[in-house]
Design a protein around this motif. Structure first.
Motif, PDB file in Angstrom:
ATOM      1  N   UNK A 229       0.871  -1.164   0.000  1.00 55.90           N
ATOM      2  CA  UNK A 229       0.000   0.000   0.000  1.00 55.90           C
ATOM      3  C   UNK A 229       0.912   1.218   0.000  1.00 55.90           C
ATOM      4  N   UNK A 230       0.430   2.342  -0.510  1.00 52.39           N
ATOM      5  CA  UNK A 230       1.307   3.507  -0.635  1.00 52.39           C
ATOM      6  C   UNK A 230       0.554   4.796  -0.350  1.00 52.39           C
ATOM      7  N   UNK A 231       1.296   5.771   0.168  1.00 51.09           N
ATOM      8  CA  UNK A 231       0.837   7.151   0.313  1.00 51.09           C
ATOM      9  C   UNK A 231       1.495   7.953  -0.796  1.00 51.09           C
ATOM     10  N   UNK A 232       0.702   8.682  -1.584  1.00 44.71           N
ATOM     11  CA  UNK A 232       1.249   9.494  -2.668  1.00 44.71           C
ATOM     12  C   UNK A 232       0.784  10.931  -2.473  1.00 44.71           C
ATOM     13  N   UNK A 233       1.728  11.836  -2.310  1.00 41.72           N
ATOM     14  CA  UNK A 233       1.462  13.264  -2.167  1.00 41.72           C
ATOM     15  C   UNK A 233       1.877  13.961  -3.455  1.00 41.72           C
ATOM     16  N   UNK A 234       1.071  14.915  -3.909  1.00 44.58           N
ATOM     17  CA  UNK A 234       1.448  15.646  -5.108  1.00 44.58           C
ATOM     18  C   UNK A 234       0.291  16.464  -5.639  1.00 44.58           C
ATOM     19  N   UNK A 235       0.537  17.112  -6.757  1.00 43.35           N
ATOM     20  CA  UNK A 235      -0.499  17.897  -7.413  1.00 43.35           C
ATOM     21  C   UNK A 235      -1.506  17.013  -8.127  1.00 43.35           C
ATOM     22  N   UNK A 242      -3.746   7.766  -9.790  1.00 49.90           N
ATOM     23  CA  UNK A 242      -4.001   6.730  -8.778  1.00 49.90           C
ATOM     24  C   UNK A 242      -5.410   6.816  -8.196  1.00 49.90           C
ATOM     25  N   UNK A 243      -6.246   7.663  -8.776  1.00 53.56           N
ATOM     26  CA  UNK A 243      -7.553   7.936  -8.178  1.00 53.56           C
ATOM     27  C   UNK A 243      -8.377   6.664  -8.002  1.00 53.56           C
ATOM     28  N   UNK A 245      -7.119   3.511  -7.833  1.00 52.33           N
ATOM     29  CA  UNK A 245      -6.292   2.406  -7.370  1.00 52.33           C
ATOM     30  C   UNK A 245      -6.529   2.202  -5.873  1.00 52.33           C
ATOM     31  N   UNK A 246      -7.126   1.090  -5.460  1.00 45.37           N
ATOM     32  CA  UNK A 246      -7.439   0.896  -4.036  1.00 45.37           C
ATOM     33  C   UNK A 246      -6.220   0.674  -3.166  1.00 45.37           C
ATOM     34  N   UNK A 247      -5.045   0.472  -3.768  1.00 48.22           N
ATOM     35  CA  UNK A 247      -3.827   0.256  -2.975  1.00 48.22           C
ATOM     36  C   UNK A 247      -3.042   1.541  -2.755  1.00 48.22           C
ATOM     37  N   UNK A 248      -3.590   2.683  -3.171  1.00 46.30           N
ATOM     38  CA  UNK A 248      -2.882   3.960  -3.051  1.00 46.30           C
ATOM     39  C   UNK A 248      -3.781   4.993  -2.387  1.00 46.30           C
ATOM     40  N   UNK A 249      -3.258   5.644  -1.369  1.00 46.30           N
ATOM     41  CA  UNK A 249      -3.936   6.784  -0.743  1.00 46.30           C
ATOM     42  C   UNK A 249      -3.312   8.050  -1.310  1.00 46.30           C
ATOM     43  N   UNK A 250      -4.110   8.891  -1.942  1.00 41.28           N
ATOM     44  CA  UNK A 250      -3.581  10.103  -2.557  1.00 41.28           C
ATOM     45  C   UNK A 250      -3.880  11.327  -1.702  1.00 41.28           C
ATOM     46  N   UNK A 251      -2.899  12.194  -1.610  1.00 44.69           N
ATOM     47  CA  UNK A 251      -3.030  13.440  -0.857  1.00 44.69           C
ATOM     48  C   UNK A 251      -2.563  14.558  -1.780  1.00 44.69           C
ATOM     49  N   UNK A 252      -3.527  15.214  -2.392  1.00 46.72           N
ATOM     50  CA  UNK A 252      -3.197  16.251  -3.351  1.00 46.72           C
ATOM     51  C   UNK A 252      -3.758  17.583  -2.923  1.00 46.72           C
TER      52      UNK A 252
END
Length: 460
Positions: A229-235, A242-243, A245-252
């Motif tokens: 599982x992954x945390x992805x921060x970015x614009x 990754x919107x 993708x259930x294995x990714x938490x996005x923080x934009x």
């Protein structure tokens, strides 16, 4: 540059044949090791096997003691020569990212405090409110229902940002939950990730459980793909892929919002202005959209906020008194200035001395800005917000139009209750912008919501 190469951290500190020179305010800052993708594969597998097992056999209270020790070391209170002085670290981050050095020092305080008080964050995410489930997952509900609070992953990846060092509290908390981490730091700030890794390892956290891999975008993509599982921060351009993708938490972009159904008090205005300007205006929790409804006059509100935000202290990023961030890349600052110019009527223009965009040789600054806009504005990475009037909207209609928000402030009971019940707003505060960020609160969600799961367990 006389400093040694900033290493990657994976099975100890390592240099690499491939490096890059990090340039910021004032010129070249540091040579940084660049992780090859094969190292990512090795790091993830080591974390998944050796790291997971090493953390799993360490009592949670012992891990928490080690995190508390790491927090002290990160803040510069470890043994002599343990880590670089905080002042040197903070200046590097400020010159690399343009984040005011005073805020970097504030973030050091909050990150160190989060590590020292990690037990409170773990209790908040425990189904029993107790730390014991992190050692022995079995617990009982309704006197006879056997359940277990068990990890659903063995390694957590992270593609980390450069907007605020305090965000590293979340992967550190994962280590306290007995989950190893593999992190790709931002190319603008590799210093925080390496400093945190050094502090954790010096405090006794197993080296198989902490990996920091500076590199280009492909390194981040590989960390994300290979981790459980992954945390992805970015614009938006980064998080959009990754919107689904259930294995990714996005923080934009947070698009955080304040809705006012009456004229705010002076105290409430002060908190809203702080929500616009804190952390250099670059984080997901900064207020971007200020909405006047019902008995709140939008023009009066915009003028009052403009008076407060222009009081932010301008100056070099390395001056502790500075509140306004800098941009080491002048072209990026010009592009952002153009977007702000087209967002609405700049209410702050008549209050500030000089233009919003100020170029200073090796860096550029954008003055705090409040615009009066007919439409909701998009988030921009500086101290910027748009005031919009929606006099005919019901709470439900307004929240639907806003789409989503990381943080919501409500001044007016009807809107407060609607926000609290809406899945579109992740954190809700009534009566004003919060003074602090607490690890007992969610960061959109709790880590445990995607790192752990509740299962049935009826022991013999």
């Amino acid at each position: 540059m006389t400093d040694p190469t900033l290493p990657l951290v994976s099975g100890g500190e390592r240099e690499t044949r491939r490096t890059r020179t990090l340039t910021g305010i004032g010129g070249d800052l540091r040579t940084v090791a660049q992780a090859p993708r094969v190292r990512v594969h090795d790091a993830v597998e080591t974390a998944r096997e050796s790291g997971f097992d090493a953390l799993g056999t360490t009592p949670v209270r012992e891990l928490l003691d080690r995190l508390a020790d790491a927090g002290r070391r990160f803040a510069g209170h470890g043994p002599p020569d343990d880590l670089a002085p905080v002042a040197d670290y903070a200046e590097r981050v400020a010159r690399a990212s343009g984040l005011p050095v005073g805020w970097v020092r504030t973030s050091v305080h909050w990150l160190a405090r989060g590590l020292r008080h990690a037990a409170e964050g773990l209790r908040a995410q425990s189904p029993t409110g107790d730390l014991g489930v992190y050692d022995d997952p079995a617990y009982v509900r309704e006197r006879d229902v056997g359940l277990a609070f068990a990890p659903r992953i063995r390694v957590l990846g992270g593609v980390m940002p450069a907007n605020d060092p305090a965000v590293y509290a979340w992967p550190a908390l994962a280590v306290a939950m007995k989950l190893p981490v593999v992190l790709r730091p931002s190319r603008r700030d590799p210093f925080t990730a390496v400093r945190l890794a050094r502090a954790l390892l010096a405090a006794g956290v197993p080296e198989s459980a902490v990996h920091v891999l500076p590199g280009d975008r492909s390194v981040g993509e590989t960390v994300t793909a290979r981790s459980d599982h992954a945390l992805v921060f970015g614009g938006s351009d980064v998080t959009a892929r990754y919107r689904d993708d259930p294995t990714v938490e996005t923080y934009g972009p947070g698009r955080s919002v304040a809705v006012l159904a009456r004229q705010p008090t002076d105290r409430e205005l002060d908190t809203l202005a702080r929500g616009i300007t804190r952390a250099g205006g670059r984080t997901c929790f900064n207020l971007t959209r200020i909405v006047a409804v019902e008995d709140c006059d939008a023009d009066t509100l915009a003028a009052a906020l403009a008076e407060r935000v222009v009081a932010a202290t301008d100056g070099p990023a390395t001056d502790p008194a500075t509140d306004v961030p800098s941009f080491p890349d002048p072209d990026r600052a010009r592009r952002i200035d153009e977007l702000a110019e087209g967002a609405g009527q700049d209410v702050t223009a008549v209050l500030r001395s000089g233009p919003r965009l100020r170029e200073h040789g090796d860096h550029t600054r954008l003055g705090p800005t409040v615009v009066r806009s007919d439409e909701f504005v998009e988030e921009l990475p500086f101290q910027f917000a748009g005031v919009t009037e929606r006099s005919q909207s019901s709470p439900t209609e307004l929240l639907r139009a806003l789409d989503s928000a990381y943080l919501g402030v409500a001044v007016g009971d009807d809107y407060e209750a609607a926000m609290a019940r809406s899945p579109r707003v992740r954190k809700v505060y009534g009566g004003g912008y919060p003074a602090t960020v607490d690890l007992r609160e969610t960061h959109e969600t709790f880590l445990a919501e995607f790192c752990y799961e509740t299962t049935t367990y009826d022991p013999s």
